[in-house]
Motif scaffolding. Structure first.
Motif, mmCIF file in Angstrom:
data_model
loop_
_atom_site.group_PDB
_atom_site.id
_atom_site.type_symbol
_atom_site.label_atom_id
_atom_site.label_comp_id
_atom_site.label_asym_id
_atom_site.label_seq_id
_atom_site.Cartn_x
_atom_site.Cartn_y
_atom_site.Cartn_z
ATOM 1 N N VAL A 34 0.833 -1.201 0.000
ATOM 2 C CA VAL A 34 0.000 0.000 0.000
ATOM 3 C C VAL A 34 0.868 1.252 0.000
ATOM 4 C CG1 VAL A 34 -1.914 -1.173 1.134
ATOM 5 C CG2 VAL A 34 -0.168 -0.021 2.517
ATOM 6 N N PRO A 35 0.334 2.364 -0.497
ATOM 7 C CA PRO A 35 1.134 3.596 -0.581
ATOM 8 C C PRO A 35 1.305 4.276 0.772
ATOM 9 C CG PRO A 35 -1.091 3.987 -1.386
ATOM 10 C CD PRO A 35 -0.980 2.514 -1.136
ATOM 11 N N GLU A 36 2.238 5.203 0.808
ATOM 12 C CA GLU A 36 2.482 5.982 2.018
ATOM 13 C C GLU A 36 1.204 6.735 2.406
ATOM 14 O OE1 GLU A 36 5.510 9.553 3.544
ATOM 15 O OE2 GLU A 36 5.798 8.568 1.595
ATOM 16 N N GLY A 37 0.919 6.768 3.677
ATOM 17 C CA GLY A 37 -0.257 7.464 4.164
ATOM 18 C C GLY A 37 -1.453 6.577 4.417
ATOM 19 N N THR A 38 -1.363 5.320 3.996
ATOM 20 C CA THR A 38 -2.501 4.416 4.184
ATOM 21 C C THR A 38 -2.816 4.213 5.662
ATOM 22 O OG1 THR A 38 -1.982 3.273 2.105
ATOM 23 C CG2 THR A 38 -3.386 2.106 3.672
ATOM 24 N N ASP A 39 -1.784 4.126 6.490
ATOM 25 C CA ASP A 39 -2.001 3.903 7.926
ATOM 26 C C ASP A 39 -2.649 5.094 8.615
ATOM 27 O OD1 ASP A 39 -0.955 1.377 7.727
ATOM 28 O OD2 ASP A 39 1.084 1.984 8.304
ATOM 29 N N GLU A 40 -2.657 6.234 7.958
ATOM 30 C CA GLU A 40 -3.278 7.422 8.543
ATOM 31 C C GLU A 40 -4.782 7.475 8.289
ATOM 32 O OE1 GLU A 40 -1.168 10.696 6.888
ATOM 33 O OE2 GLU A 40 0.805 9.933 7.518
ATOM 34 N N VAL A 41 -5.281 6.539 7.487
ATOM 35 C CA VAL A 41 -6.713 6.494 7.178
ATOM 36 C C VAL A 41 -7.405 5.598 8.204
ATOM 37 C CG1 VAL A 41 -8.452 5.854 5.466
ATOM 38 C CG2 VAL A 41 -6.265 6.843 4.724
ATOM 39 N N ALA A 42 -8.413 6.137 8.846
ATOM 40 C CA ALA A 42 -9.187 5.359 9.828
ATOM 41 C C ALA A 42 -10.414 4.775 9.152
ATOM 42 C CB ALA A 42 -9.615 6.265 10.986
ATOM 43 N N LEU A 43 -10.770 3.559 9.552
ATOM 44 C CA LEU A 43 -11.949 2.881 9.002
ATOM 45 C C LEU A 43 -12.973 2.662 10.111
ATOM 46 C CD1 LEU A 43 -10.264 0.127 6.797
ATOM 47 C CD2 LEU A 43 -10.979 2.420 6.113
ATOM 48 N N ARG A 44 -14.234 2.753 9.742
ATOM 49 C CA ARG A 44 -15.281 2.417 10.705
ATOM 50 C C ARG A 44 -16.491 1.855 9.967
ATOM 51 N NH1 ARG A 44 -19.549 6.182 11.159
ATOM 52 N NH2 ARG A 44 -19.139 8.238 10.222
ATOM 53 N N TYR A 45 -17.175 0.939 10.647
ATOM 54 C CA TYR A 45 -18.417 0.411 10.111
ATOM 55 C C TYR A 45 -19.503 1.480 10.180
ATOM 56 C CZ TYR A 45 -16.541 -4.362 10.384
ATOM 57 O OH TYR A 45 -15.798 -5.509 10.226
ATOM 58 N N ALA A 46 -20.424 1.430 9.231
ATOM 59 C CA ALA A 46 -21.564 2.347 9.232
ATOM 60 C C ALA A 46 -22.736 1.661 8.555
ATOM 61 C CB ALA A 46 -21.225 3.641 8.495
ATOM 62 N N ASP A 92 -17.517 -5.472 -10.889
ATOM 63 C CA ASP A 92 -17.596 -4.346 -11.822
ATOM 64 C C ASP A 92 -16.689 -3.221 -11.342
ATOM 65 O OD1 ASP A 92 -18.271 -2.448 -13.681
ATOM 66 O OD2 ASP A 92 -20.270 -2.068 -12.897
ATOM 67 N N ARG A 93 -15.525 -3.114 -11.972
ATOM 68 C CA ARG A 93 -14.577 -2.059 -11.645
ATOM 69 C C ARG A 93 -13.951 -1.525 -12.937
ATOM 70 N NH1 ARG A 93 -14.845 0.721 -7.457
ATOM 71 N NH2 ARG A 93 -12.616 1.163 -7.544
ATOM 72 N N PRO A 94 -13.318 -0.332 -12.900
ATOM 73 C CA PRO A 94 -12.669 0.194 -14.104
ATOM 74 C C PRO A 94 -11.562 -0.735 -14.597
ATOM 75 C CG PRO A 94 -12.861 1.887 -12.403
ATOM 76 C CD PRO A 94 -13.232 0.594 -11.754
ATOM 77 N N ALA A 95 -11.341 -0.709 -15.895
ATOM 78 C CA ALA A 95 -10.319 -1.568 -16.482
ATOM 79 C C ALA A 95 -8.926 -1.237 -15.970
ATOM 80 C CB ALA A 95 -10.361 -1.446 -18.010
ATOM 81 N N ASP A 96 -8.690 0.008 -15.567
ATOM 82 C CA ASP A 96 -7.363 0.428 -15.087
ATOM 83 C C ASP A 96 -7.345 0.615 -13.573
ATOM 84 O OD1 ASP A 96 -8.966 2.663 -14.944
ATOM 85 O OD2 ASP A 96 -7.516 4.034 -15.841
ATOM 86 N N ASP A 97 -8.209 -0.082 -12.853
ATOM 87 C CA ASP A 97 -8.348 0.124 -11.420
ATOM 88 C C ASP A 97 -7.018 -0.068 -10.693
ATOM 89 O OD1 ASP A 97 -9.956 0.881 -9.366
ATOM 90 O OD2 ASP A 97 -10.869 -1.069 -9.053
ATOM 91 N N ALA A 98 -6.785 0.775 -9.694
ATOM 92 C CA ALA A 98 -5.481 0.828 -9.018
ATOM 93 C C ALA A 98 -5.140 -0.439 -8.246
ATOM 94 C CB ALA A 98 -5.436 2.029 -8.084
ATOM 95 N N TRP A 99 -6.135 -1.213 -7.800
ATOM 96 C CA TRP A 99 -5.819 -2.402 -7.009
ATOM 97 C C TRP A 99 -4.897 -3.357 -7.760
ATOM 98 C CZ3 TRP A 99 -6.697 -7.269 -8.755
ATOM 99 C CH2 TRP A 99 -7.651 -7.446 -9.759
ATOM 100 N N GLN A 100 -4.942 -3.320 -9.093
ATOM 101 C CA GLN A 100 -4.099 -4.215 -9.897
ATOM 102 C C GLN A 100 -2.609 -3.959 -9.660
ATOM 103 O OE1 GLN A 100 -5.563 -4.401 -14.102
ATOM 104 N NE2 GLN A 100 -7.248 -3.165 -13.302
ATOM 105 N N HIS A 101 -2.284 -2.768 -9.178
ATOM 106 C CA HIS A 101 -0.880 -2.414 -8.930
ATOM 107 C C HIS A 101 -0.522 -2.534 -7.450
ATOM 108 C CE1 HIS A 101 -0.884 -1.060 -13.051
ATOM 109 N NE2 HIS A 101 -1.925 -0.276 -12.782
#
Length: 409
Positions: free
Chosen positions: A148-160, A273-282
């Motif tokens: 994952v790229p730099e800064g990912t750990d600074e993102v907080a996740l929560r259920y909603a 269903d995602r874009p053909a160039d979706d970033a997860w591929q990288h």
């Protein structure tokens, strides 16, 4: 008996929609789904083919605004709910509805019509072409790792709750719309589509769940998904079924992908269903173990060639004369001079010698930047009449990001 085409009266909707349901196999929809489509139907933009008091054909057109290269939102007719009763096939009903509909779209001043095809071979003869693709994949999360790229750990996740988080998710979606051709501005009522979750359509999966990505108290992304529990002799083997994912920056997206790939008791993430160039591929360590495939997504039809080509920008300067063939909408047939760049474009009638010869289908195929004129020429569908014109136009029509339709209609 004579078949009559007429604009749908709202009181006829149930009979009209029943014909469509039967044409698609006759499996009844849930009350929730049926009500949503009834509410979204625009009767004044819908037509029915009637034989006496019996409806035998249906076609509708939603009012959309479609993102095109350059970020503009172009008025577009979202062709939908097209069906003919099995008892009335091969009688020209579909052709007559498509003819009437495109005449109407032109009268409404909408330069583009779009659709998703249940059977792709049907719509080519009416001038539609695949313009955007949809990526599907199954990520084997037991074998694949994410970087994952730099800064990912600074993102907080929560259920909603999906319903309670709807406004925040819609705000994220709206910010992303101008950045990718093929995306649709969300009109009032369409936000309900994201919450549509009939139990009969879950195929053993959980009700829809939602996780929000936040940074500094601001929602910067979201994922809507379901969990399909499965067990074998060796233990848990469940799946994460992804419905939607959006992030305002690479770190927000990566945090959501990392979460989905690490859900307890699951072994895979199913992407439909995602874009053909979706970033997860990288982000993944082994793309082969993701079973990536592409299929046709959005089909585009230029209803007014001049207005449609003027509505988008071009990633390189272009000055080219097209010789356009359009048997179904003959007002488009003839020569058009397109001059444009990244700031804007003009497309007008001309008597100048043509540089490229093609049909309106090829223009639809490249309109959002998802296909190349060079590729179409290699298939014999575009003819170069001036040396160098093909490469010039092909580069200009490209898009830095792949076009993508985020939801069906």
């Amino acid at each position: 008996m004579t078949t009559e085409l007429r604009v749908l009266d709202a009181t006829e909707w149930d009979d009209w929609y029943g014909v469509l349901e039967l044409a698609f196999g006759g499996v009844p929809e849930s009350d929730e789904e049926r009500k949503l489509w009834k509410d979204l139907t625009e009767p004044e933009r819908s037509i029915g083919a009637w034989e006496g008091d019996r409806c035998v054909g249906t076609a509708g057109a939603f009012t959309f605004r479609l993102t095109v290269p350059g970020g503009a939102a172009v008025p577009a007719a979202g062709v939908t709910m097209v069906g003919v009763a099995g008892t009335h096939r091969r009688r020209g009903i579909l052709t007559s509805m498509m003819r009437r509909q495109l005449d109407d779209v032109r009268a409404w001043g909408e330069p583009v019509a779009v659709l998703t095809a249940s059977e792709p071979e049907i719509y080519g003869r009416f001038g539609y072409a695949v313009a955007a693709y949809s990526a599907r994949a199954t990520i084997d999360t037991t074998r694949v790792r994410l970087t994952v790229p730099e800064g990912t750990d600074e993102v907080a996740l929560r259920y909603a709750s999906p319903a309670e988080a709807l406004d925040a998710c819609e705000a994220v979606y709206a910010r992303l719309v101008p950045g990718r051709p093929g995306m649709l501005e969300r009109r009032p009522g369409w936000e309900r589509l994201a919450l549509l979750d009939p139990p009969g359509d879950r195929e053993g999966a959980s009700p829809r769940q939602c996780v929000l990505a936040e940074r500094g108290g601001e929602v910067v992304g979201y994922a809507r998904y379901a969990i399909k529990p499965e067990w074998s002799f060796n233990g848990s083997d469940g799946s994460v079924v992804l419905h939607q994912l959006a992030g305002l920056d690479p770190a927000a997206e990566a945090a959501l992908w990392r979460f989905l790939c690490a859900v307890d008791l699951t072994s895979r993430v199913r992407i439909h269903d995602r874009p053909a160039d979706d970033a997860w591929q990288h982000l993944v360590s082994d793309l082969r173990r993701c079973e990536l495939t592409l299929r046709d997504g959005l089909y585009v039809r230029l209803v007014d060639v001049g207005a449609a080509l003027e509505a988008r920008t071009y990633q390189a300067p272009v000055d080219v004369v097209f010789e356009v063939e359009d048997a179904f909408c003959p007002w488009n047939t003839g020569r058009w001079r397109l001059s444009g760049d990244a700031k804007g474009a003009s497309c007008v009638r001309t008597e100048d010698a043509p540089d490229l010869a093609l049909s309106v289908r090829e223009l639809g195929a490249v309109y959002l930047g998802g296909n190349s004129l060079v590729s179409l020429a290699a298939a014999g569908r575009v003819r170069e009449l001036r040396a160098g014109a093909l490469a010039e136009a092909s580069v200009a029509f490209g898009s830095p990001v792949a076009p993508w339709l985020p939801h069906g209609f």
